[in-house]
Write a protein that holds these residues in place. Structure first.
Motif, mmCIF file in Angstrom:
data_model
loop_
_atom_site.group_PDB
_atom_site.id
_atom_site.type_symbol
_atom_site.label_atom_id
_atom_site.label_comp_id
_atom_site.label_asym_id
_atom_site.label_seq_id
_atom_site.Cartn_x
_atom_site.Cartn_y
_atom_site.Cartn_z
ATOM 1 N N ASP A 187 0.818 -1.221 0.000
ATOM 2 C CA ASP A 187 0.000 0.000 0.000
ATOM 3 C C ASP A 187 0.847 1.265 0.000
ATOM 4 O O ASP A 187 0.500 2.245 -0.647
ATOM 5 N N TYR A 188 1.944 1.264 0.773
ATOM 6 C CA TYR A 188 2.768 2.464 0.843
ATOM 7 C C TYR A 188 3.336 2.805 -0.526
ATOM 8 O O TYR A 188 3.359 3.955 -0.940
ATOM 9 N N GLU A 190 2.167 1.828 -3.496
ATOM 10 C CA GLU A 190 1.107 2.228 -4.421
ATOM 11 C C GLU A 190 0.637 3.643 -4.135
ATOM 12 O O GLU A 190 0.471 4.447 -5.051
ATOM 13 N N ALA A 191 0.439 3.933 -2.841
ATOM 14 C CA ALA A 191 -0.056 5.261 -2.484
ATOM 15 C C ALA A 191 0.915 6.331 -2.967
ATOM 16 O O ALA A 191 0.513 7.353 -3.521
ATOM 17 N N SER A 192 2.195 6.070 -2.756
ATOM 18 C CA SER A 192 3.193 7.064 -3.135
ATOM 19 C C SER A 192 3.275 7.226 -4.646
ATOM 20 O O SER A 192 3.259 8.341 -5.168
ATOM 21 N N THR A 202 9.826 7.513 -3.575
ATOM 22 C CA THR A 202 9.071 6.564 -2.754
ATOM 23 C C THR A 202 9.995 5.844 -1.780
ATOM 24 O O THR A 202 9.693 5.721 -0.592
ATOM 25 N N VAL A 206 9.364 7.515 1.804
ATOM 26 C CA VAL A 206 8.312 6.726 2.449
ATOM 27 C C VAL A 206 8.857 5.415 3.020
ATOM 28 O O VAL A 206 8.696 5.131 4.206
#
Ligand SMILES: Nc1ncnc2c1ncn2[C@@H]1O[C@H](COP(=O)(O)OP(=O)(O)O)[C@@H](O)[C@H]1O
Ligand SMILES: [Mg+2]
Lengths: 302, 253
Positions: A187-188, A190-192, A202, A206
């Protein structure tokens, strides 16, 4: 029917079932194991401190720590050379190994193809399996001459110790950091990426911050190993007990001194080595404590 | 509908390896309106949504055919850079996925990676985005506390705020309410109704009632094909294809 199925478990749980006794036994066995290992730790500490005690009392701990002259033949046991030597070698090793190790972990976890990663990973594990005397050997026949021809001097130096140690601690930094990065939720990433950031942004902004607790743990473990490492360091640092800030100078470490002088030390000299061991213990505890603090603070801020 | 579309797909097919997941889809998404993608689970809604900002590029073995046009140019052209594309066409995921950072940092993240450095400007953006996502009043006193401490519904609105902070033009939302309770769902729906006045929004949902409440246009998918699309109210009251009718009357899915 429905009523029954609701009631059965509740009547069941108020009675002791045979599993509970088994659980209790396991509990006791584990408690025993924990007690035994704690006891062992206590005994070792007591023994080391006890053996070093005469020298501690005779010279006073502060004089030992701040004394700059270590000449066992004259019963002069200043330990500052070994203390600074240990700290410098360890710091140097971390300065080399942490960026390299974390970089490798990033490459393996985020950038390389699965195929390349699967090829590299066993090589790194192999690096961890090489005995430290072999690293010492390689240091003596390859690294020391290289340093000698590049920088002059004998080549036996704190820097040589740092480099050898860096190679030795690299695998654990890489492994733990890679595992931590891989364990982060997809998720991290993808979100980034979905916000229009690059892969590198990223990773840097992140993933690395999110993986920080795990990376710090890998550094603690590496540091513990570096501080305590004896054989390889002893073979390449030159073991000259003199306080120096220059990485290219020869120097001595605490563990190296104990390893080197142990075989012939007697009486007060041997007691002094135990006192040195006591300080080694304390240094490791302190650094561990600091690192624990860093990790717990990292966790709170998330 | 095709002509005025902000973003549209034309004869678009997608394969996961040998599996043909999207079959010759053609569909346009008009600006400043909300299009809902509905259909039974596994019919390819998420796949189509992720095709609109090329998030599928992250999956190995994906192959596409056809076009996806954003304001006329094909986003699958070889010279397209996905980074600015994804800044324009942003995405909200099914599971709220805030970063493990403070609320403030979560929202400042996007502007930061796009070059905004000034603290005062970032503060403005954070406040503005949180207000647009109807979250400001709930969090304005604790911008420095971890985003992961928020409730699920707040986290999802935070993700929407985080997206708005990079000033996208198209918002893609993949079942944004499926992990939320009814009250949080209502809040997100209200928010989306408000946002569609400004943005082109595509929402995947398996909830027909929700699609009826929030969408202007509707597209119905079944087994990788788009069965039919049109204005929501018409399509719901007057479906022309029997699969659509079966789905709407609850005979499958
Ligand atoms: N990464 C993937 N690899 C292979 N097949 C996938 C992948 N993602 C989705 N699929 C398949 O593609 C089809 C459509 O999936 P998806 O778009 O997630 O459906 P929906 O969102 O409508 O439930 C499903 O049959 C699913 O199994
Ligand atoms: Mg889906």
């Amino acid at each position: 029917m429905k009523k029954n199925s609701v009631e059965t478990p509740s009547t069941h749980t108020i009675h002791k079932d045979p599993g509970a006794r088994k659980e209790k036994t396991i509990h006791i066995v584990l408690l025993l194991a924990a007690t035994v290992s704690l006891l062992a730790l206590f005994l070792i500490t007591a023994f080391v401190v006890g053996e070093g005690w005469p020298v501690m009392v005779k010279h006073g701990p502060l004089n030992l720590i701040l004394g700059t002259d270590w000449t066992p033949s004259r019963l002069s046991f200043g330990m500052l050379p070994q203390l600074t030597g240990t700290l410098l070698v360890t710091l140097g090793a971390l300065l080399i190994a942490v960026p390299l190790g974390v970089g490798c972990a990033i490459f393996l976890a985020e950038l390389s193809s699965e195929k390349v990663a699967n090829l590299l990973r066993p090589c790194i594990s192999l690096l961890a399996a090489v005995p430290s005397v072999v690293y010492g050997f390689l240091g003596v026949i390859a690294l020391v001459p290289l340093l000698r021809s590049t920088f002059g001097g004998s080549g036996y130096s704190l820097l040589a110790g740092s480099i050898v140690l860096a190679i030795m601690i690299l695998p654990s930094i890489i492994n733990i950091s890679e595992d931590t990065l891989r364990a982060l939720p997809i998720d991290y990433r993808e979100a980034s990426l979905a916000l229009g950031s690059t892969r590198w942004q990223t990773i840097w902004r992140v993933l690395l911050p999110a993986a920080r607790p795990g990376i710090v743990v890998s550094i603690i473990l590496a540091m513990g190993r570096a501080i305590g490492e004896t054989m390889a360091v002893m073979m390449v640092t030159g073991n000259r007990a003199k306080v120096t800030g220059a990485l290219l100078d020869p120097g001595a470490t605490m563990a190296g001194t104990i390893g080197l002088e142990w075989s012939y030390a007697a009486d007060e000299h041997s007691s002094a080595l135990f006192a040195l061991g006591t300080f080694l213990f304390i240094v490791i505890m302190l650094l561990n404590g600091v690192a624990q603090l860093v990790t717990s603070r990292g966790r709170v801020s998330q | 509908m095709m002509q005025s579309a902000k973003i549209s797909v034309q004869d678009f097919s997608l394969y996961y390896g040998a599996f043909h997941a999207l079959k010759k889809i053609s569909l346009g998404f008009p600006p400043r309106s909300l299009t809902a993608l509905v259909g039974p689970s596994g019919c390819g809604k998420s796949t189509l949504l992720r095709s609109l900002n090329r998030m599928n590029d992250l999956i190995a073995g994906v192959r596409v055919e056809g076009r996806v046009s954003l304001e006329g140019s094909n986003i699958y052209d070889p010279d397209v850079d996905v980074v600015p594309l994804r800044k324009k066409v942003g995405m909200v995921f099914q599971r709220p996925n805030p970063f493990p950072m403070s609320i403030f940092e979560n929202i400042a993240y996007g502007p930061r990676v796009h070059g905004e450095k000034k603290r005062s400007r970032l503060q403005d953006i954070v406040e503005q985005s949180l207000k647009s996502a109807a979250l400001w009043d709930e969090v304005k006193d604790r911008l420095d506390s971890p985003a992961l401490k928020l409730s699920g519904g707040q986290q999802q609105r935070l993700c929407i705020a985080r997206l708005l902070a990079v000033e996208p033009e198209v918002l893609l939302m993949d079942e944004p309410c499926s992990a939320l309770d009814p009250i949080a769902t209502e809040k997100v729906e209200e928010l989306v109704m408000d946002l569609k006045k400004k943005y082109t929004i595509v929402v995947v949902t398996h909830n027909i009632a929700q699609a009826a409440r929030i969408s202007d246009y509707l597209a119905f998918f079944y087994l990788g094909e788009m069965i039919e699309s049109g204005v929501t109210r018409q399509l719901l009251t007057n479906p022309t294809k029997h699969q659509t009718e079966d789905y709407l009357t609850g005979r499958f899915g």
